[in-house]
Each structure stands twice: as structure tokens, then as C-alpha cells.
Design a protein around this motif. Structure first.
Motif, PDB file in Angstrom:
ATOM      1  N   UNK A   1       0.497  -2.096   9.143  1.00 39.92           N
ATOM      2  CA  UNK A   1      -0.007  -3.587  10.096  1.00 39.92           C
ATOM      3  C   UNK A   1      -1.324  -3.746  10.296  1.00 39.92           C
ATOM      4  N   UNK A   2      -1.600  -2.890  11.094  1.00 43.15           N
ATOM      5  CA  UNK A   2      -2.713  -3.322  11.425  1.00 43.15           C
ATOM      6  C   UNK A   2      -4.287  -3.498  10.354  1.00 43.15           C
ATOM      7  N   UNK A   3      -3.506  -2.729   9.292  1.00 42.25           N
ATOM      8  CA  UNK A   3      -4.838  -2.555   7.711  1.00 42.25           C
ATOM      9  C   UNK A   3      -4.217  -3.687   7.115  1.00 42.25           C
TER      10      UNK A   3
ATOM     11  N   UNK B   1       0.812  -1.267   0.007  1.00 37.71           N
ATOM     12  CA  UNK B   1      -0.622  -0.094   0.004  1.00 37.71           C
ATOM     13  C   UNK B   1       0.554   1.346  -0.467  1.00 37.71           C
ATOM     14  N   UNK B   2       0.011   2.337  -0.733  1.00 31.72           N
ATOM     15  CA  UNK B   2       1.161   3.744  -0.253  1.00 31.72           C
ATOM     16  C   UNK B   2       1.386   4.194   1.317  1.00 31.72           C
ATOM     17  N   UNK B   3       0.574   3.886   2.643  1.00 25.30           N
ATOM     18  CA  UNK B   3       1.206   3.354   3.792  1.00 25.30           C
ATOM     19  C   UNK B   3       2.450   2.382   3.691  1.00 25.30           C
ATOM     20  N   UNK B   4       2.745   1.657   2.621  1.00 25.30           N
ATOM     21  CA  UNK B   4       3.403   0.371   2.841  1.00 25.30           C
ATOM     22  C   UNK B   4       4.847   1.347   2.593  1.00 25.30           C
TER      23      UNK B   4
ATOM     24  N   UNK C   1       8.097   6.316  11.705  1.00 25.34           N
ATOM     25  CA  UNK C   1       7.980   4.579  11.405  1.00 25.34           C
ATOM     26  C   UNK C   1       7.285   3.910  11.538  1.00 25.34           C
ATOM     27  N   UNK C   2       7.655   4.386  12.834  1.00 26.17           N
ATOM     28  CA  UNK C   2       7.191   3.323  13.964  1.00 26.17           C
ATOM     29  C   UNK C   2       5.418   3.547  13.720  1.00 26.17           C
ATOM     30  N   UNK C   3       5.041   4.224  13.982  1.00 30.31           N
ATOM     31  CA  UNK C   3       3.787   4.989  13.798  1.00 30.31           C
ATOM     32  C   UNK C   3       2.995   4.116  12.779  1.00 30.31           C
ATOM     33  N   UNK C   4       3.158   4.731  11.541  1.00 29.64           N
ATOM     34  CA  UNK C   4       3.366   4.010  10.047  1.00 29.64           C
ATOM     35  C   UNK C   4       3.413   2.347  10.455  1.00 29.64           C
ATOM     36  N   UNK C   5       4.611   2.060  10.787  1.00 31.49           N
ATOM     37  CA  UNK C   5       4.722   0.795  10.739  1.00 31.49           C
ATOM     38  C   UNK C   5       3.341   0.071  10.979  1.00 31.49           C
ATOM     39  N   UNK C   6       2.996   0.617  12.589  1.00 35.65           N
ATOM     40  CA  UNK C   6       2.475  -0.525  13.597  1.00 35.65           C
ATOM     41  C   UNK C   6       0.705   0.296  12.584  1.00 35.65           C
TER      42      UNK C   6
END
Length: 205
Positions: free
Chosen positions: A188-190, A136-139, A180-185
Motif C-alpha cells: 500500500x505504501x509502495x 505488482x509482485x508484492x500485490x 498478508x497484513x505486513x505485505x498489505x501495508x
């Protein structure tokens, strides 16, 4: 008039791209650079750490380049699909572990990232039987922030910057790791939600 003859180019279309191609070569190069990076990071001295940072940057560039070449030139292979994420995770996770070993990053941050990365990678492989879970774009944002944070924390800034500017760049690096930690979590949930929805659709008659 119809003909059953095949053109020379048809054989490649049936058999797929060759295993030995530039995209896979870059992936293998990244796998080779990972132990080189680790070896340099385990040495004391800012010179060795600067060399490790340069190796990491080169390896990170190959990560972006091999994917672009594989897609644009039709060089996507089964080997690449498996080896590319392995090389990617080996590079980034080894960097996070070494940063924690050297005391530059909290261990809990590294552990959260490792659990997310390995867990989602395993989930995507399992889900391949049902559907391809594309990045995803978030990834992609997560990867970019991780790279910026890692390079910022790896670089021995005092070698070529004053104490003030070195501190500024370190603060930027920590901010990138935090983001990065926030986006990583979140991503991951997504991915977990995506996998759940795909599994439910497959079960509906």
C-alpha cells in the motif's frame, strides 16, 4: 494494390472484444457468489460454514481464471476493468468482516486491510487518467497470502481432523494472515509512492 475494404475480423479489432465473453461471465459469477457466501456464513453450524468455504474457494478460482482468460484471449473490456476489482474486493473484504464478526480474527486487522484495499483501489482509479498502475509482485503475493489465510480460518477443520491437526492448520492460517497484513501495508505504501512519482513527472514541463 491498396484497398479500403475491411476484412470481417477488422470490425472486432475496431469495436473491441464483445461484452458477453467468458471472462466477464466469470466476473459476474463471482459477484453472484459473494451474497451466497455471506448468507451461508451467517448461518450457524459447521456444515453451513463448510459450504461457505467451498463457495469462497470457487469464487477465488474464478478471480484468477477470468484474468488469465481476458489477457490470453484478448477479452479485456471496460466492464471487466471495473467489475473485476469490485468483485475481488467484495469477496475478500466480506470474508475478513465475517471472520471478525465470528470472533476468529481481530477487528483491527480487518480494519487495516479494508482501509488499504479500498484506499489503493480508489487511488488506482484516480491515477488511470495519468498512468496505469499495474499490480505488482508484492500485490500478487498479498492476494495469495490473504486467500490462504481466509480459507484456513473459514474451514471448520474439526469436521475431518483431530484437535491437534486442526490447531496446526489454524496456526498456519493465522501466520498467513499475519504475513498478508505486513505485505498489505508495505505494498500500500509502495502504491502511494508510485502515484506520487507519477504525479510529479506529469507536473514537470
Amino acid at each position: 494494390m491498396n484497398t479500403t475494404a475491411t476484412e470481417p475480423g477488422d470490425a472486432r479489432a475496431v469495436s473491441g472484444p464483445p461484452l458477453l465473453n467468458i471472462a466477464n461471465a466469470l466476473t459476474v459469477l463471482r459477484l453472484i457468489l459473494v451474497p451466497v457466501f455471506i448468507w451461508l456464513m451467517l448461518h450457524n453450524g459447521q456444515g453451513a460454514h463448510l459450504a461457505a468455504t467451498l463457495v469462497f474457494i470457487v469464487a477465488a478460482i474464478t478471480d484468477k481464471l477470468d484474468g488469465q482468460l481476458a489477457r490470453s484471449r484478448g477479452l479485456i473490456t471496460s466492464f471487466g476493468k471495473i467489475a473485476d476489482p469490485i468483485a475481488d474486493k467484495a469477496l475478500t473484504l466480506s470474508a475478513f468482516v465475517l471472520l471478525s464478526v465470528s470472533g476468529r480474527l481481530w477487528w483491527w486487522v480487518t480494519i487495516v486491510i479494508i482501509v488499504r484495499e479500498l484506499g489503493i483501489t480508489a487511488l488506482r482509479f484516480v491515477m488511470l487518467r495519468r498512468a496505469v498502475m499495474a499490480a505488482s509482485r508484492g500485490g500478487k503475493l498479498k492476494t495469495m497470502l490473504q486467500m490462504v489465510g481466509i480459507v484456513g480460518l473459514l474451514t471448520p477443520w474439526p469436521l475431518f481432523l483431530s484437535e491437534l491437526f486442526a490447531t496446526v492448520f489454524m496456526v498456519i492460517a493465522y501466520a498467513a494472515v499475519g504475513a498478508a497484513l505486513v505485505v498489505t501495508v508495505v505494498t500500500g505504501v509502495d502504491y502511494v509512492i508510485q502515484a506520487y512519482r507519477i504525479a510529479r513527472r506529469r507536473q514537470i514541463p
